[in-house]
Motif scaffolding. Structure first.
Motif, PDB file in Angstrom:
ATOM      1  N   CYS A 199      -1.618 -10.418   1.893  1.00  0.00           N
ATOM      2  CA  CYS A 199      -1.476  -9.306   0.953  1.00  0.00           C
ATOM      3  C   CYS A 199      -0.347  -9.508  -0.052  1.00  0.00           C
ATOM      4  O   CYS A 199      -0.219  -8.735  -0.999  1.00  0.00           O
ATOM      5  CB  CYS A 199      -1.254  -7.993   1.705  1.00  0.00           C
ATOM      6  SG  CYS A 199       0.154  -7.986   2.822  1.00  0.00           S
ATOM      7  N   ILE A 207      -8.412  -3.419   0.642  1.00  0.00           N
ATOM      8  CA  ILE A 207      -7.319  -3.486  -0.310  1.00  0.00           C
ATOM      9  C   ILE A 207      -6.466  -4.736  -0.100  1.00  0.00           C
ATOM     10  O   ILE A 207      -5.809  -5.222  -1.030  1.00  0.00           O
ATOM     11  CB  ILE A 207      -6.425  -2.220  -0.189  1.00  0.00           C
ATOM     12  CG1 ILE A 207      -5.264  -2.238  -1.192  1.00  0.00           C
ATOM     13  CG2 ILE A 207      -5.889  -2.081   1.216  1.00  0.00           C
ATOM     14  CD1 ILE A 207      -5.659  -2.277  -2.635  1.00  0.00           C
ATOM     15  N   THR A 208      -6.456  -5.296   1.117  1.00  0.00           N
ATOM     16  CA  THR A 208      -5.488  -6.334   1.465  1.00  0.00           C
ATOM     17  C   THR A 208      -5.542  -7.560   0.557  1.00  0.00           C
ATOM     18  O   THR A 208      -4.536  -7.903  -0.071  1.00  0.00           O
ATOM     19  CB  THR A 208      -5.647  -6.744   2.945  1.00  0.00           C
ATOM     20  OG1 THR A 208      -5.728  -5.566   3.748  1.00  0.00           O
ATOM     21  CG2 THR A 208      -4.469  -7.579   3.393  1.00  0.00           C
ATOM     22  N   LEU A 231      -4.757  -6.667  -3.151  1.00  0.00           N
ATOM     23  CA  LEU A 231      -3.346  -6.451  -3.454  1.00  0.00           C
ATOM     24  C   LEU A 231      -2.674  -7.760  -3.849  1.00  0.00           C
ATOM     25  O   LEU A 231      -1.884  -7.810  -4.796  1.00  0.00           O
ATOM     26  CB  LEU A 231      -2.649  -5.833  -2.239  1.00  0.00           C
ATOM     27  CG  LEU A 231      -1.174  -5.466  -2.396  1.00  0.00           C
ATOM     28  CD1 LEU A 231      -0.984  -4.445  -3.521  1.00  0.00           C
ATOM     29  CD2 LEU A 231      -0.623  -4.920  -1.082  1.00  0.00           C
ATOM     30  N   SER A 232      -3.002  -8.835  -3.149  1.00  0.00           N
ATOM     31  CA  SER A 232      -2.473 -10.153  -3.504  1.00  0.00           C
ATOM     32  C   SER A 232      -2.987 -10.599  -4.868  1.00  0.00           C
ATOM     33  O   SER A 232      -2.231 -11.111  -5.704  1.00  0.00           O
ATOM     34  CB  SER A 232      -2.866 -11.180  -2.436  1.00  0.00           C
ATOM     35  OG  SER A 232      -2.431 -12.475  -2.784  1.00  0.00           O
ATOM     36  N   SER A 279      -1.336  -8.216  -7.742  1.00  0.00           N
ATOM     37  CA  SER A 279       0.094  -8.414  -7.940  1.00  0.00           C
ATOM     38  C   SER A 279       0.399  -9.794  -8.513  1.00  0.00           C
ATOM     39  O   SER A 279       1.300  -9.945  -9.352  1.00  0.00           O
ATOM     40  CB  SER A 279       0.849  -8.200  -6.628  1.00  0.00           C
ATOM     41  OG  SER A 279       0.381  -9.063  -5.612  1.00  0.00           O
ATOM     42  N   LEU A 301      -8.024  -0.930 -10.240  1.00  0.00           N
ATOM     43  CA  LEU A 301      -8.311  -0.846  -8.814  1.00  0.00           C
ATOM     44  C   LEU A 301      -9.011   0.478  -8.520  1.00  0.00           C
ATOM     45  O   LEU A 301      -8.458   1.551  -8.746  1.00  0.00           O
ATOM     46  CB  LEU A 301      -7.011  -0.928  -8.014  1.00  0.00           C
ATOM     47  CG  LEU A 301      -7.118  -0.639  -6.510  1.00  0.00           C
ATOM     48  CD1 LEU A 301      -8.033  -1.647  -5.816  1.00  0.00           C
ATOM     49  CD2 LEU A 301      -5.729  -0.639  -5.865  1.00  0.00           C
ATOM     50  N   ARG A 343     -10.369   2.341  -5.394  1.00  0.00           N
ATOM     51  CA  ARG A 343     -10.306   2.237  -3.943  1.00  0.00           C
ATOM     52  C   ARG A 343     -10.817   3.500  -3.263  1.00  0.00           C
ATOM     53  O   ARG A 343     -10.661   4.608  -3.774  1.00  0.00           O
ATOM     54  CB  ARG A 343      -8.883   1.918  -3.480  1.00  0.00           C
ATOM     55  CG  ARG A 343      -7.850   3.006  -3.704  1.00  0.00           C
ATOM     56  CD  ARG A 343      -6.458   2.579  -3.203  1.00  0.00           C
ATOM     57  NE  ARG A 343      -6.458   2.176  -1.805  1.00  0.00           N
ATOM     58  CZ  ARG A 343      -5.355   1.837  -1.144  1.00  0.00           C
ATOM     59  NH1 ARG A 343      -4.169   1.865  -1.745  1.00  0.00           N
ATOM     60  NH2 ARG A 343      -5.434   1.492   0.133  1.00  0.00           N
ATOM     61  N   PHE A 348      -1.032   0.380   2.328  1.00  0.00           N
ATOM     62  CA  PHE A 348      -0.268  -0.164   1.203  1.00  0.00           C
ATOM     63  C   PHE A 348      -0.088   0.832   0.060  1.00  0.00           C
ATOM     64  O   PHE A 348      -0.218   0.495  -1.119  1.00  0.00           O
ATOM     65  CB  PHE A 348      -0.924  -1.455   0.684  1.00  0.00           C
ATOM     66  CG  PHE A 348      -0.991  -2.549   1.718  1.00  0.00           C
ATOM     67  CD1 PHE A 348       0.164  -3.139   2.192  1.00  0.00           C
ATOM     68  CD2 PHE A 348      -2.210  -2.971   2.224  1.00  0.00           C
ATOM     69  CE1 PHE A 348       0.114  -4.137   3.163  1.00  0.00           C
ATOM     70  CE2 PHE A 348      -2.277  -3.972   3.185  1.00  0.00           C
ATOM     71  CZ  PHE A 348      -1.108  -4.561   3.655  1.00  0.00           C
ATOM     72  N   GLU A 361       3.050  -0.184  -2.061  1.00  0.00           N
ATOM     73  CA  GLU A 361       2.841  -1.399  -2.848  1.00  0.00           C
ATOM     74  C   GLU A 361       1.983  -1.118  -4.080  1.00  0.00           C
ATOM     75  O   GLU A 361       2.240  -1.644  -5.170  1.00  0.00           O
ATOM     76  CB  GLU A 361       2.200  -2.478  -1.982  1.00  0.00           C
ATOM     77  CG  GLU A 361       3.127  -3.066  -0.935  1.00  0.00           C
ATOM     78  CD  GLU A 361       3.227  -2.234   0.335  1.00  0.00           C
ATOM     79  OE1 GLU A 361       3.831  -2.717   1.308  1.00  0.00           O
ATOM     80  OE2 GLU A 361       2.695  -1.093   0.373  1.00  0.00           O
ATOM     81  N   VAL A 362       0.947  -0.294  -3.907  1.00  0.00           N
ATOM     82  CA  VAL A 362       0.097   0.053  -5.055  1.00  0.00           C
ATOM     83  C   VAL A 362       0.866   0.935  -6.038  1.00  0.00           C
ATOM     84  O   VAL A 362       0.755   0.767  -7.264  1.00  0.00           O
ATOM     85  CB  VAL A 362      -1.194   0.756  -4.566  1.00  0.00           C
ATOM     86  CG1 VAL A 362      -1.981   1.303  -5.748  1.00  0.00           C
ATOM     87  CG2 VAL A 362      -2.050  -0.225  -3.764  1.00  0.00           C
TER      88      VAL A 362
END
Length: 363
Positions: free
Chosen positions: A70, A135-136, A139-140, A143, A156, A158, A168, A171-172
């Motif tokens: 991620c 999402i995992t 996310l990588s 970002s 995104l 989701r 996350f 992070e989002v």
């Protein structure tokens, strides 16, 4: 895609120390592994790839599971830390262990990164439709893309059951704060009403067919990334097809498949005797295939380093090139149509149709 060493492409595991375990929700955690300097090149990854983790159960049997990385891919020399997201699966031995027992200082055997659900940073407009833990890897991807490519935009979309089950969140939110003009977030809850935003409900084919044109110039998007449960991914793929999106712009990774999701394979007469020749890390061998045995299992009886993780036709770790012969695949939720057309198969799902079959794991 990131350059891979032979060890990175095949079944080699290395013990990595757990550096951190972060509770994300009641049923999910993020686990970080410390990568020693001598292995950083081995664990170099492209944004969107996954890791296979291995441990022994109480009865001594081997458990392997794949989890997506991620974190952003930022260091060209390879990462000093790898972070994956793990969500509890009912009856799942590894996920239960990760949430209830795994702690800082423990050691886990980790295979080098694999997978082709990737996006190397480049200019353009990209969109992801994800459900739950889907999402995992996204996310990588997001970002890394936004951090390295100033002319890229990412949307995104989701779907989660409830706000409390959303992985996350911080992070989002950080992506929204750092890239307000280039990152767009659309969040739908399937089992809970939100005070603002879209009404609750599943992101199925009908809803996406109506929603996507209202949000985006659908056919102008450079790449679509679909990730999550089988039903969501298939619904999104059909919606995009109906909206005129070319097939080569759609990429997908399925995290969970119900047992009845795939149609049974048509019966194909199997040869009375068959053998498989396999090339792995530059070495080849030929071995008989037992009745009803997959090609992967036949190879594993003789080469324990053959690559695999799920054995369910989902992760794609056992992908191999079919050099000669003919096979029948029971299920395929990992290879895209272009890969199958180019001659690739999933060894865990492949059974011989001809007496001789040759696979190449090195291609």
């Amino acid at each position: 895609m990131a350059r891979q060493t032979p060890a990175a492409r095949h079944g080699a595991f290395h013990p990595l120390r757990v550096a951190e375990v972060d509770r994300l929700t009641d049923d999910s955690v993020a686990v970080s592994f410390a990568v020693p300097p001598e292995l950083r090149g081995t664990y170099r990854y492209a944004p969107g790839q996954h890791l296979a983790l291995r441990r022994r159960s109480v009865d001594g049997s081997e458990i392997r599971r794949t989890y997506s990385i991620c974190g952003p891919a930022v260091d060209p020399d390879g990462p000093s830390t790898l972070r994956v997201g793990v969500r509890m699966v009912e009856g799942g031995e590894f996920s239960t262990f990760a949430l209830k027992e795994l702690a800082v200082g423990h050691t886990v055997e980790v295979m080098a990164p694999a997978g082709r659900f990737v996006l190397e940073p480049k200019p353009g407009h990209f969109v992801a439709v994800v459900g739950g833990s889907g999402i995992t890897p996204v996310l990588s991807i997001a970002s890394t893309l936004l951090g390295r490519e100033p002319d890229a935009h990412f949307c995104l979309i989701r779907s989660d059951r409830t706000a409390a089950s959303t992985m996350f969140v911080e992070e989002v939110a950080d992506l929204k704060d750092r890239y307000p003009d280039r990152f767009q977030l659309v969040h739908v809850l399937s089992r809970e009403e939100q005070q603002a935003g879209l009404p609750s409900g599943r992101l199925d084919e009908a809803r996406l067919t109506e929603l996507l044109p209202a949000l985006l110039p659908v056919t102008a998007v450079d790449g679509w990334f679909l990730c999550g449960p089988y039903g969501l991914v298939q619904g999104a793929e059909r919606a995009l097809h109906a909206l005129g999106v070319p097939r080569d712009r759609v990429h997908q990774e399925i995290f969970h498949v119900d047992d009845g999701a795939s149609a049974p394979s048509l019966p194909v007469p199997a040869p009375a005797r068959s053998a498989v020749t396999a090339t792995l890390d530059g070495r080849s061998g030929s071995w008989p295939v037992k009745d009803g045995e997959s090609l992967l299992d036949a190879v594993l009886r003789n080469r324990a380093d053959a690559p695999y993780a799920c054995k369910g036709g989902v992760c794609g770790t056992c992908r191999a090139f079919l050099v000669s012969g003919e096979v029948r695949m029971d299920r395929n939720f990992a290879l895209e149509q272009e890969e199958v057309g180019a001659g690739y198969v999933l060894a865990c799902q492949s059974h011989p149709v001809t007496e001789e079959v040759e696979l190449d794991f090195d291609r």
